[in-house]
Write an enzyme that holds these catalytic residues in place. Sequence first.
Site, short mmCIF file in Angstrom:
data_model
loop_
_atom_site.label_atom_id
_atom_site.label_comp_id
_atom_site.label_asym_id
_atom_site.label_seq_id
_atom_site.Cartn_x
_atom_site.Cartn_y
_atom_site.Cartn_z
N HIS A 44 -1.50 -4.30 11.99
CA HIS A 44 -0.06 -3.65 11.99
C HIS A 44 0.53 -3.09 10.97
O HIS A 44 0.50 -3.55 10.00
CB HIS A 44 0.94 -5.04 12.56
CG HIS A 44 2.23 -4.16 13.08
ND1 HIS A 44 2.31 -3.99 14.54
CD2 HIS A 44 3.45 -4.34 12.72
CE1 HIS A 44 3.41 -3.72 14.76
NE2 HIS A 44 4.21 -3.72 13.52
N SER A 87 6.15 0.26 15.95
CA SER A 87 6.59 -1.03 16.05
C SER A 87 7.88 -1.28 16.84
O SER A 87 8.04 -0.53 18.15
CB SER A 87 6.73 -1.74 14.67
OG SER A 87 6.97 -3.19 14.99
N ASP A 137 -3.95 -6.50 15.23
CA ASP A 137 -2.56 -6.56 15.69
C ASP A 137 -2.17 -7.67 16.55
O ASP A 137 -2.65 -7.56 17.78
CB ASP A 137 -1.99 -5.11 15.82
CG ASP A 137 -0.40 -5.15 16.12
OD1 ASP A 137 0.24 -6.37 15.86
OD2 ASP A 137 0.22 -4.11 16.39
#
Length: 332
Positions: free
Chosen positions: A301, A170, A271
């Site tokens: 995610h 991320s 995601d």
Amino acid sequence: MAEIQSSPDLPWTVRLLISAVSFAADASRRSNFTVNRRLWNLFDYKPSPLTKPHRNLKSSDVVVADPSRNLWFRLYTPTAATTKLPIIVFFHGGGFAFMSASSKPYDDFCQRLARELPAVVVSVNYRLSPEHRYPCQYDDGFDVLKFIDGCSDSLFEGANLGQCFLAGDSAGGNIAHHVAIRASAHEFRHVKVVGMLAIQPFFGGEERTESETRLKNMPLVNIERTDWLWKAFLPEGSDRDHPVANVFGPNAVDISGVDFPATVVIVGGLDPLQDWQKRYYEGLKKRGKQAELVVFPNAIHTFYGYPELDDSSVFIHKVRDFVQAHATETQH
């Protein structure tokens, strides 16, 4: 070929953990783009390092010079290795604003990487926004890399510094990208960055992509949250087409001449950020970089952080293959 799901099929334990993290982050975010740290810290459990070996692994917290900014990392060293191992310098996720190297999800994840690859893992505890905006996170990441290169004691005696991989998930994937660019222009004595793991990296832009709109009800990530995180991270007055967010966008810095490491980009089909991640992969390829795209069609995610998910095990195998392949290349 597996059928692509329209909504995540998750065990209740995973749903509960995700709901707790989402609630804590939302409750801690203020409308003036500050974070209620006292509230967040109530939810952010931080286990101590493994000062005594446990399941063939030990860990310790190492302070980097300049204690005024509290820069440190958690070092994970497998204890049963008979040869020197690759070293992975890892940057945790959390939208630049949340989590730490000692947060339980990341302590668990880095233990797993160190044991199952195996590798020496350095998990960087960089400064967080909005108290510390761009470029503090990149400065911290690069300074840890230079610290590793100049370290003269036995801290890294189990690591092959010539087989160094940058990695991040991320927001940490974003940091890894920018640290890789800085590292390419620096002359290290021992460290050689040979690969990068961009795990569902956090990139963005002013445009609303198809996946951001279509997957607006997915866990953890949605437009409202990501807009807040960019606003809290980027310089005052900047928009999301800032070159550190939209790295191949209208204001991007050309990296065609950068000696960029071989990169694997991990993408989840559930995601909302996946369109930006695929553009990142395509941008690397167009600029002549060695890049591989690995898509998990039914992954949310942060799926890799839940060992009970089948895709999480496949992820570990993919990462192991990538690290072993590029570590081996340095031996020839």
